[in-house]
Design an enzyme around this catalytic site. Sequence first.
Site: not given
Length: 893
Positions: A571-572, A690, A568-569, A589, A574-576
């Site tokens: 960032g943060g 963040d 899905l994306g 996540k 890790g990978v979601v």
Amino acid sequence: MGRDLHPFSLAVLLLSSFAAAAAKSADEGAIFELANSLSNPPASWGSAGDVCIFDGITCEHAGSGRVTVINLRDKGLTGTLPTSMSSLTALKELHLQGNALHGDFPSLAGFTDLTRLVLDGNAFTSLPSDFLKDLPSLQYLSLEDLPLKPWAVPGAIVGSSSLETFSASNASIAGAFPAVLANLSSLKYLRLSYNSLTGGLPAGLAELIALETLQLNNQISDAKLSGSIDVVAAMTNLKLLWIQSNKFTGPIPDFTNSRLEAFNVRDNRLTGVVPASLFEISTLLNVSLTNNLFQGPMPNTHNVSVDLAGDTMSRFCLSKPGPCDPLITTLLEVAAGFGYPAQLAETWNGNTPCGNWIGVICSNGNVSILDLHNRGLSGNISPAIANLTGVRRLDLSDNHLTGVVPDALTTMPNLIFLDLSNNTLNGELPKFKPSVKVLAEGNRFGESTGLENYFKLKSNVGMIIGVFIAVLLLITCVWLLVHYRRKKNTEKFRPVSTNGSPDESEMTKIQMAGTHRNSNRNTAVPTDYSQVSAGSTNIAYLFESHGMELPIEVLLKATDNFNEDCILGKGGFGVVFKGNLNGKLVAVKRCDSGTMGTKGQQEFMAEIDVLTKVRHRHLVGLLGYCTHGYERLLVYEYMSGGTLREHLCDLQRSGFTPLTWTQRMTIALDVARGIEYLHGLAQETFIHRDLKPSNILLDQDLRAKVSDFGLVKLANDTDKSMMTKVAGTFGYLAPEYATTGKVTTKVDVYAYGVILMEMITGRKVLDDSLPDDESHLVTIFRRNMLDKVKFRKFVDPTLELSAEAWKSLLEVSDLARHCTAREQNQRPDMCHCVNRLSSLLDQWKPTEVDDNDESETSEIGLNQQLEKWRCDDFTISDSDTFSTLNMSRKYNR
Ligand SMILES: *[C@@H]1O[C@H](CO)[C@@H](O)[C@H](O)[C@H]1NC(C)=O
Ligand SMILES: *[C@@H]1O[C@H](CO)[C@@H](O)[C@H](O)[C@H]1NC(C)=O
Ligand SMILES: *[C@@H]1O[C@H](CO)[C@@H](O)[C@H](O)[C@H]1NC(C)=O
Ligand SMILES: *[C@@H]1O[C@H](CO)[C@@H](O)[C@H](O)[C@H]1NC(C)=O
Ligand SMILES: *[C@@H]1O[C@H](CO)[C@@H](O)[C@H](O)[C@H]1NC(C)=O
Ligand SMILES: *[C@@H]1O[C@H](CO)[C@@H](O)[C@H](O)[C@H]1NC(C)=O
Ligand SMILES: *[C@@H]1O[C@H](CO)[C@@H](O)[C@H](O)[C@H]1NC(C)=O
């Protein structure tokens, strides 16, 4: 002789013939005693007469002299042997097998001519303490099936250097494998099956090159024989090897040039790849491999008859001979470096390494983590590891690895973390890229005066402070650059690219290690999830029975083994992935193991603890989590509407239609409420740190929830500002946070103000396609606000604004300006923002508000009262908690 005979010589002659006569009569006496002590002596044996004519007795010279052979095999004899047998010192052979003699076996020490001693199948219960002492001529020793008290092969056997056959199966031999046998280089036949031997085969056995038969099968002790069988490969004359039913480990060695005919290793714990060379032995007839832990390709057995039962068969990667998948081949080479330990072989078999093999964690079919920490490994680090190019984390710490660290490891393109601590590695530690975090303490690397040693000597505290200061300085410089560099310059700082994908923008995220988080909190996780669930109670059933912890298998299944198509994306930290958990869509996540660093289970659990405490309608809810090796997985509710970022700036890519002003206002209020709750309405104070549009998720009705609590920091009530690790995203960082690392709730307020500006203008906070002095949205927003006409052009052109909407937009702009005030004490509290926005939404009732929001808007007035009251006295009290409960109840549609 005769006349010249010296009187002394005569005396010697007389004496010796007298001695010979005495020995002969001693032999006779011994045989008569033997006849007496047997309960059923052979019929020809009397109590007098010449023993040399007795059945089974042979003497030196046909019918006279010393007794040389006693052969009483299979005579059905019972009784005991008299100690006087010790005087039969001229014996060459003693065969007593196939009788039922019992009691103590007499001493035969010093029987210098004894070549054969066969006692099989009797009922002797003990052997003399000098058993096998001084038997230099012994060639054949057989002691099978004797119910002896446990005994060890005496070291004295080494004197029988001509021994060719030593057969003593089922003879109660106990203890370690008799290492002394390695000195018996004439041994051809060694059979020690069915004893209680334990431990490994001594390396010295490699000297037994004459050995043709080796039977060590079926040790009856619990421990059995164990360790490697490498040494047998050196026995080049070996024809029969039976070592079945033991606990031998490690691989089958290379038998090139062997003459093996029978090879039985069934029922052991042998591992590794069955060497092709085994079946190339031209003499080989019989092979049994069943019930071991073999791995890799199935051997081509040619025309040899092989016993290889199904379960052993199914461990091979294919159901027919042939090479395995390259990934399997490489992993097995790595295992080979460690000597194919059984602990790995238990799972490292078959054809699916991803998800099944212990310590191996894959992503999209490539191994991304190899975690073999504390697995009792010995041996070497195989250079083949470097062929696992997808590996990001490699942990080999707390093992017994030896040898050098292969240089090839430095070529691993994705490696970010390497832990070699607490082994006995030596040589030089190769030089890794600075992006690789290398832990290598507790080894024997050559004394180098390099930087690592220098740092090793320094105290950790000093180092952390040093790094912290250095990074702070760096941050300050970067921040100053972004904000104040107005002069034209060919070099541009590129914090965010205009058409940046989410992962690119993540690169602007800074994180560094500083002081540790508050950890005076218990790490218990509420197991009764349904009680605290705010919005998605219908998913709660998934976790009710086992708390919130989920097995990795479930998440592997949910995300199709972390299939790239499910991303899905990024960032943060890790990978979601989008996942399907029993039919329910979730967001999984997968925390980036690199940025998680050495963060342990406990800290992760502390974080989970925070996540489970902060539950609000406008915060993305945590549904579960999973830890597995280095994997840290968080399962969130799935938000189908995408991120606010996609709705604001990535319209072309995401295909969303521009948001209306009302929608933006509603989202802004949702976010404000979520953050307000974090700041003070939860029982404790949390700071998001963040906040940015890519962390604001929308549902199908475009209602917003704040996500990504990876950085959520707990603030003490007493100490609302803390020096902490700076983490966040450029553009959204409050000045005082970026420069000093001081974090207060106002850090979130600043970021919120920036988000409001982005929602008003449809622009990104940092746009390096613009000249330097226009690249930071906060600066130009403030400048443009000074002139209403200019400002009207500055706001998002996709907004169709009525006069009333324009008025409300100006108010929100004003709020945004306040929120981004340079001085933190000039920024409002979050509850002020909630208050302002809710009153704006309340006063101005736009026609486009959708119908099912009616109930909400009618409640705003009430909320407004409540919030005004709360802003006056911003302390957390019971009544506050009460009001929170009231609110969340109202918000649950
Ligand atoms: C071991 O020897 C005993 C007699 O001492 C016998 O009864 C038993 O069957 C033997 N066991 C095996 C496995 O041969
Ligand atoms: C066996 O041989 C080794 C070397 O060949 C020697 O060091 C050792 O002492 C011998 N063992 C005995 C019991 O004699
Ligand atoms: C197979 O059988 C043939 C004939 O029986 C023999 O010559 C050969 O050595 C055997 N082994 C192999 C590996 O082919
Ligand atoms: C091979 O093993 C089978 C079963 O264990 C046995 O019957 C046969 O005698 C063995 N053949 C040889 C040549 O060892
Ligand atoms: C790595 O893989 C390549 C190609 O598959 C192979 O040639 C090479 O030998 C491997 N390296 C090691 C150290 O196994
Ligand atoms: C997976 O491995 C292959 C071959 O080693 C490599 O070409 C590919 O880039 C890897 N994929 C990832 C995502 O690392
Ligand atoms: C290495 O061993 C020491 C002492 O046993 C231990 O304190 C330390 O945690 C170990 N390091 C790792 C990385 O396991």
